[in-house]
Design a protein around this motif. Structure first.
Motif, mmCIF file in Angstrom:
data_model
loop_
_atom_site.group_PDB
_atom_site.id
_atom_site.type_symbol
_atom_site.label_atom_id
_atom_site.label_comp_id
_atom_site.label_asym_id
_atom_site.label_seq_id
_atom_site.Cartn_x
_atom_site.Cartn_y
_atom_site.Cartn_z
ATOM 1 N N LYS A 2 0.815 -1.195 0.000
ATOM 2 C CA LYS A 2 0.000 0.000 0.000
ATOM 3 C C LYS A 2 0.861 1.264 0.000
ATOM 4 O O LYS A 2 0.521 2.241 -0.626
ATOM 5 C CB LYS A 2 -0.932 -0.029 1.205
ATOM 6 C CG LYS A 2 -1.899 1.116 1.251
ATOM 7 C CD LYS A 2 -2.829 0.958 2.418
ATOM 8 C CE LYS A 2 -3.620 2.206 2.645
ATOM 9 N NZ LYS A 2 -4.867 2.293 2.062
ATOM 10 N N SER A 4 3.727 1.661 -1.413
ATOM 11 C CA SER A 4 4.250 1.858 -2.760
ATOM 12 C C SER A 4 3.228 2.576 -3.638
ATOM 13 O O SER A 4 3.594 3.459 -4.411
ATOM 14 C CB SER A 4 4.616 0.503 -3.364
ATOM 15 O OG SER A 4 5.057 0.667 -4.685
ATOM 16 N N LYS A 5 1.968 2.203 -3.516
ATOM 17 C CA LYS A 5 0.929 2.867 -4.313
ATOM 18 C C LYS A 5 0.746 4.314 -3.877
ATOM 19 O O LYS A 5 0.495 5.178 -4.707
ATOM 20 C CB LYS A 5 -0.379 2.099 -4.214
ATOM 21 C CG LYS A 5 -0.325 0.795 -4.956
ATOM 22 C CD LYS A 5 -1.675 0.177 -5.090
ATOM 23 C CE LYS A 5 -1.476 -1.158 -5.778
ATOM 24 N NZ LYS A 5 -2.539 -1.556 -6.595
ATOM 25 N N GLU A 6 0.891 4.575 -2.601
ATOM 26 C CA GLU A 6 0.772 5.949 -2.132
ATOM 27 C C GLU A 6 1.920 6.812 -2.660
ATOM 28 O O GLU A 6 1.699 7.941 -3.091
ATOM 29 C CB GLU A 6 0.741 5.989 -0.607
ATOM 30 C CG GLU A 6 -0.533 5.433 -0.019
ATOM 31 C CD GLU A 6 -0.491 5.335 1.487
ATOM 32 O OE1 GLU A 6 0.566 5.646 2.084
ATOM 33 O OE2 GLU A 6 -1.512 4.942 2.069
ATOM 34 N N THR A 8 3.618 6.254 -5.365
ATOM 35 C CA THR A 8 3.398 6.399 -6.805
ATOM 36 C C THR A 8 2.357 7.470 -7.078
ATOM 37 O O THR A 8 2.515 8.285 -7.991
ATOM 38 C CB THR A 8 2.958 5.063 -7.418
ATOM 39 O OG1 THR A 8 3.935 4.077 -7.115
ATOM 40 C CG2 THR A 8 2.782 5.172 -8.913
ATOM 41 N N GLU A 51 2.282 0.251 -11.833
ATOM 42 C CA GLU A 51 1.810 0.219 -10.452
ATOM 43 C C GLU A 51 0.314 -0.071 -10.356
ATOM 44 O O GLU A 51 -0.099 -0.983 -9.659
ATOM 45 C CB GLU A 51 2.121 1.547 -9.763
ATOM 46 C CG GLU A 51 1.815 1.543 -8.293
ATOM 47 C CD GLU A 51 2.668 0.567 -7.511
ATOM 48 O OE1 GLU A 51 2.139 -0.056 -6.570
ATOM 49 O OE2 GLU A 51 3.856 0.407 -7.822
ATOM 50 N N PHE A 52 -0.506 0.678 -11.090
ATOM 51 C CA PHE A 52 -1.946 0.554 -10.916
ATOM 52 C C PHE A 52 -2.567 -0.500 -11.833
ATOM 53 O O PHE A 52 -3.601 -1.066 -11.507
ATOM 54 C CB PHE A 52 -2.616 1.909 -11.108
ATOM 55 C CG PHE A 52 -2.216 2.907 -10.064
ATOM 56 C CD1 PHE A 52 -2.626 2.755 -8.762
ATOM 57 C CD2 PHE A 52 -1.401 3.972 -10.381
ATOM 58 C CE1 PHE A 52 -2.252 3.658 -7.779
ATOM 59 C CE2 PHE A 52 -1.022 4.889 -9.416
ATOM 60 C CZ PHE A 52 -1.439 4.735 -8.115
ATOM 61 N N GLU A 54 -0.777 -3.073 -12.645
ATOM 62 C CA GLU A 54 -0.018 -4.217 -12.152
ATOM 63 C C GLU A 54 0.690 -4.992 -13.265
ATOM 64 O O GLU A 54 0.702 -6.210 -13.294
ATOM 65 C CB GLU A 54 -0.904 -5.124 -11.314
ATOM 66 C CG GLU A 54 -1.403 -4.424 -10.068
ATOM 67 C CD GLU A 54 -2.103 -5.352 -9.107
ATOM 68 O OE1 GLU A 54 -2.098 -6.568 -9.335
ATOM 69 O OE2 GLU A 54 -2.647 -4.833 -8.122
#
Length: 81
Positions: A2, A4-6, A8, A51-52, A54
């Protein structure tokens, strides 16, 4: 995962902000500015895809296809400038 997504998402917001500042501060007809905006667009495209969407876990074929499409789009845009 989580975190990493933040990070990004924050990077995408920062790149969008930088793109808007560059667009507001420049005048028409400067190809180096267009090149900078195109590079920023490509970085944002790669961040979203890996990232999003995948694609980091995807097959090598899809990663190569993404790179080929990105290179093709950038080449066409640069040739039209």
């Amino acid at each position: 995962m989580k975190i990493s997504k933040e990070y990004t998402f924050i990077a995408l917001l920062t790149l969008t902000f930088v793109s808007s500042i560059v667009t507001l501060k420049t005048t028409e007809g400067k190809t180096d500015v267009y090149f900078l905006l195109l590079i920023l667009w490509a970085v944002k495209f790669i961040l979203v895809a890996f990232e999003f969407m995948e694609l980091r876990k995807a097959n090598v074929f899809w990663k190569l296809t993404l790179g080929f499409v990105l290179a093709l789009i950038m080449t066409i845009i640069l040739l039209l400038l």
